[in-house]
Design a protein around this motif. Sequence first.
Motif, PDB file in Angstrom:
ATOM      1  N   ALA A 168       6.724  -7.272 -35.852  1.00  0.00           N
ATOM      2  CA  ALA A 168       6.172  -8.039 -35.641  1.00  0.00           C
ATOM      3  C   ALA A 168       5.998  -8.316 -33.863  1.00  0.00           C
ATOM      4  CB  ALA A 168       6.190  -8.949 -36.147  1.00  0.00           C
ATOM      5  N   GLU A 169       7.458  -8.582 -33.572  1.00  0.00           N
ATOM      6  CA  GLU A 169       7.218  -9.150 -32.078  1.00  0.00           C
ATOM      7  C   GLU A 169       6.954  -8.038 -31.010  1.00  0.00           C
ATOM      8  OE1 GLU A 169      10.694 -11.476 -29.817  1.00  0.00           O
ATOM      9  OE2 GLU A 169      11.693  -9.113 -30.258  1.00  0.00           O
ATOM     10  N   ALA A 170       7.526  -6.683 -31.037  1.00  0.00           N
ATOM     11  CA  ALA A 170       7.027  -5.744 -30.650  1.00  0.00           C
ATOM     12  C   ALA A 170       5.656  -5.345 -30.392  1.00  0.00           C
ATOM     13  CB  ALA A 170       7.725  -4.223 -31.322  1.00  0.00           C
TER      14      ALA A 170
ATOM     15  N   PRO B  94      13.637 -10.732 -31.470  1.00  0.00           N
ATOM     16  CA  PRO B  94      14.087  -9.965 -33.047  1.00  0.00           C
ATOM     17  C   PRO B  94      14.240  -8.224 -32.095  1.00  0.00           C
ATOM     18  CG  PRO B  94      12.970 -11.137 -33.767  1.00  0.00           C
ATOM     19  CD  PRO B  94      13.267 -11.417 -31.536  1.00  0.00           C
ATOM     20  N   VAL B  95      13.815  -7.778 -31.622  1.00  0.00           N
ATOM     21  CA  VAL B  95      13.835  -6.598 -30.859  1.00  0.00           C
ATOM     22  C   VAL B  95      14.765  -6.470 -30.288  1.00  0.00           C
ATOM     23  CG1 VAL B  95      12.627  -5.052 -29.445  1.00  0.00           C
ATOM     24  CG2 VAL B  95      11.252  -6.382 -30.667  1.00  0.00           C
ATOM     25  N   ASP B  96      15.717  -7.352 -29.251  1.00  0.00           N
ATOM     26  CA  ASP B  96      16.887  -7.001 -28.595  1.00  0.00           C
ATOM     27  C   ASP B  96      18.064  -6.600 -29.049  1.00  0.00           C
ATOM     28  OD1 ASP B  96      18.934  -6.987 -26.718  1.00  0.00           O
ATOM     29  OD2 ASP B  96      19.041  -9.419 -26.719  1.00  0.00           O
ATOM     30  N   ARG B  97      17.917  -7.823 -30.666  1.00  0.00           N
ATOM     31  CA  ARG B  97      19.248  -7.663 -32.021  1.00  0.00           C
ATOM     32  C   ARG B  97      19.344  -6.426 -32.249  1.00  0.00           C
ATOM     33  NH1 ARG B  97      17.371 -13.041 -32.739  1.00  0.00           N
ATOM     34  NH2 ARG B  97      16.113 -12.265 -34.449  1.00  0.00           N
ATOM     35  N   GLU B  98      17.770  -5.837 -32.288  1.00  0.00           N
ATOM     36  CA  GLU B  98      17.688  -4.542 -33.106  1.00  0.00           C
ATOM     37  C   GLU B  98      18.541  -3.405 -32.381  1.00  0.00           C
ATOM     38  OE1 GLU B  98      16.652  -1.752 -36.525  1.00  0.00           O
ATOM     39  OE2 GLU B  98      17.141  -4.131 -35.932  1.00  0.00           O
TER      40      GLU B  98
ATOM     41  N   LEU C 265      15.107   3.785 -30.172  1.00  0.00           N
ATOM     42  CA  LEU C 265      16.345   2.751 -29.573  1.00  0.00           C
ATOM     43  C   LEU C 265      14.775   1.427 -30.309  1.00  0.00           C
ATOM     44  CD1 LEU C 265      18.306   0.936 -28.588  1.00  0.00           C
ATOM     45  CD2 LEU C 265      17.567   1.327 -26.702  1.00  0.00           C
ATOM     46  N   HIS C 266      13.825   1.583 -29.655  1.00  0.00           N
ATOM     47  CA  HIS C 266      12.926   0.313 -30.465  1.00  0.00           C
ATOM     48  C   HIS C 266      11.766   1.061 -30.830  1.00  0.00           C
ATOM     49  CE1 HIS C 266      14.727   0.026 -25.555  1.00  0.00           C
ATOM     50  NE2 HIS C 266      14.730  -1.690 -26.613  1.00  0.00           N
ATOM     51  N   PRO C 267      10.870  -0.009 -31.490  1.00  0.00           N
ATOM     52  CA  PRO C 267       9.663   0.614 -32.621  1.00  0.00           C
ATOM     53  C   PRO C 267       8.634   1.763 -31.404  1.00  0.00           C
ATOM     54  CG  PRO C 267      10.265  -1.970 -32.561  1.00  0.00           C
ATOM     55  CD  PRO C 267      10.564  -1.568 -31.000  1.00  0.00           C
ATOM     56  N   PRO C 268       7.990   2.789 -32.169  1.00  0.00           N
ATOM     57  CA  PRO C 268       7.219   3.273 -31.462  1.00  0.00           C
ATOM     58  C   PRO C 268       6.119   2.316 -30.688  1.00  0.00           C
ATOM     59  CG  PRO C 268       8.437   4.574 -34.051  1.00  0.00           C
ATOM     60  CD  PRO C 268       8.172   2.816 -33.268  1.00  0.00           C
ATOM     61  N   VAL C 269       5.794   1.898 -30.934  1.00  0.00           N
ATOM     62  CA  VAL C 269       4.813   1.425 -30.631  1.00  0.00           C
ATOM     63  C   VAL C 269       4.816   0.775 -28.921  1.00  0.00           C
ATOM     64  CG1 VAL C 269       4.913  -1.269 -31.078  1.00  0.00           C
ATOM     65  CG2 VAL C 269       2.483  -0.906 -30.857  1.00  0.00           C
TER      66      VAL C 269
ATOM     67  N   PRO D  70      20.708   3.649 -37.982  1.00  0.00           N
ATOM     68  CA  PRO D  70      19.846   3.125 -38.965  1.00  0.00           C
ATOM     69  C   PRO D  70      18.129   3.438 -39.009  1.00  0.00           C
ATOM     70  CG  PRO D  70      20.423   1.720 -36.978  1.00  0.00           C
ATOM     71  CD  PRO D  70      21.234   2.614 -37.113  1.00  0.00           C
ATOM     72  N   GLU D  71      16.498   3.620 -39.907  1.00  0.00           N
ATOM     73  CA  GLU D  71      15.724   4.138 -40.189  1.00  0.00           C
ATOM     74  C   GLU D  71      14.428   3.440 -40.064  1.00  0.00           C
ATOM     75  OE1 GLU D  71      15.859   7.044 -40.270  1.00  0.00           O
ATOM     76  OE2 GLU D  71      17.404   8.412 -40.679  1.00  0.00           O
ATOM     77  N   GLU D  72      14.419   2.428 -40.771  1.00  0.00           N
ATOM     78  CA  GLU D  72      12.797   1.854 -40.189  1.00  0.00           C
ATOM     79  C   GLU D  72      13.940   0.610 -40.003  1.00  0.00           C
ATOM     80  OE1 GLU D  72      10.075   3.164 -41.511  1.00  0.00           O
ATOM     81  OE2 GLU D  72      11.401   4.714 -41.708  1.00  0.00           O
ATOM     82  N   PHE D  73      12.451   0.218 -39.279  1.00  0.00           N
ATOM     83  CA  PHE D  73      12.593  -1.216 -38.156  1.00  0.00           C
ATOM     84  C   PHE D  73      11.646  -2.527 -39.186  1.00  0.00           C
ATOM     85  CE2 PHE D  73      12.109   1.637 -35.076  1.00  0.00           C
ATOM     86  CZ  PHE D  73      12.703   0.955 -33.580  1.00  0.00           C
ATOM     87  N   PRO D  74      13.059  -3.552 -38.941  1.00  0.00           N
ATOM     88  CA  PRO D  74      12.674  -4.322 -39.635  1.00  0.00           C
ATOM     89  C   PRO D  74      11.109  -5.189 -39.670  1.00  0.00           C
ATOM     90  CG  PRO D  74      15.151  -4.940 -39.568  1.00  0.00           C
ATOM     91  CD  PRO D  74      14.265  -4.062 -38.983  1.00  0.00           C
ATOM     92  N   PRO D  75      11.030  -6.280 -40.434  1.00  0.00           N
ATOM     93  CA  PRO D  75       8.904  -6.683 -39.904  1.00  0.00           C
ATOM     94  C   PRO D  75       9.060  -7.941 -38.935  1.00  0.00           C
ATOM     95  CG  PRO D  75       9.789  -6.831 -42.704  1.00  0.00           C
ATOM     96  CD  PRO D  75      10.847  -6.411 -41.981  1.00  0.00           C
TER      97      PRO D  75
END
Length: 483
Positions: free
Chosen positions: A45-47, A108-112, A129-133, A36-41
Amino acid sequence: MSAQERGRGPIRVPRWPSAATGEPDFAAIRAEFEVPEEFPPDVLAEAETAAREPQLPELDATDLPLVTLDPVGSRDLDQAVHLAAREGGYRVSYAIADVGAFVRLGGPVDREARRRGQTLYSPDRRTPLHPPVLSEDAASLLPDVLRPAVLWTIDLDADGEPVRLELRRARVRSRAQLDYPSVQAQADAGTLPEPLALLPEIGRLLQRRAAERGAVELGTPEQEVVAAPGGGWTLELRGDLAVEGWNAEISLLTGRCAAALMLEAGVGLLRTLPPARPEDVDRLRLLAPALDVAWPPGTAPGQVISGVNPARPAHAAFLEEAATLLRGAAYTPFDGAPPEQPVHSGVAAPYAHVTAPLRRLVDRFGTEVCLALSAGREPEDELRAALPDLPPLMATSDRRTRDVERAAIDATEAWLLRGREGEIFSAVVVDAGNGRGTVALDGLAIRGRCEGAALAPGTRVRVRLEAADVADRSVRFRLAEAS
């Protein structure tokens, strides 16, 4: 025994200059194995919302002078530590990034994160594993900023055995971001900063206790694809510094305490490894004399392995064979009766993953279980229900990570050797059987399959490069002559 105490440390090998154009395509490798590369929108947003509104615990532990210790340049800082003496022993204060404060179960973050399983490190980029933010900012234990953390306070007696455990959410502030090479230099000079002054003493003590339990640590140098100074890529062999081994013992200690909490309460998720099969131990014992490895009667395999030197060709071959002792690792959930086999045989104790939640999915769930149990509460139903889902998710993630890492190394090996078919190289046989084996080239971090009836583990040979196929990601040698 640590890597440096065995005379290893980082193993530097000559950098091979780029021999041709057309570098290995690491992006294509990731695509092949469906990384998996890019995170879904909705995940981003949740992150971002969670990063703006962190949940800071009431307990204020900002007076504790914690520091982080990681590879140079790391941004996803999971752990901060402070070590102190106390009457009759030691106190380990270990703050772990509180990912649960930012990630909502089922959101959403948990599911991803469940889809990804873990952070994947490629030569050219990190796939988090998680968005860089979150992973590199709001949840990371970066220095001089207020952060929510899960603070483990573990009191040890003079023999390094845990005698008291406290686990609470707390707000912390790391004092400094330290790296392994710098801290190793300080340890060698006797100038470690106060939070880590006892790291050599406690680390060595925990290593001795682990050896006495029968823990097995291979400590073999790992191939690593790195950027070459003049552009392109090359391979290096890397062995752990002593401080890395000592620091790992703090993490292993915490994982053992987490497992003990779970087993006492009858609910949790362990990292398990079955005992080595007697036939594998017997085969390794029979092989030891031929590879100049001493195995006194009554000595456990882990103690024998801790005394070998991977820089010696015969010993390197012995360690290659010893890897058979560490097969079958798994994640084992339980709710009610403890599992039949709760031990991780490499650690020689029950063990759970709880110290790397920014980079590994299961650690967040294990930590939440331990927080509930430590507070005298039952874990929430939603949390308990998730535990059986994690082993297959992690198995998929582990397999994908191994495949990507192996493919990147194989592609780089073939690329570096391309155009040198027919050349003769000096090498060491690290495993062999039925006229085939694996050889490691002397002075180079390159391995390849080799054919030849006279191949024997631990021997030095001269081999001819038969093929270096970048598209197939393979190199192949043939025995030229014994040396």
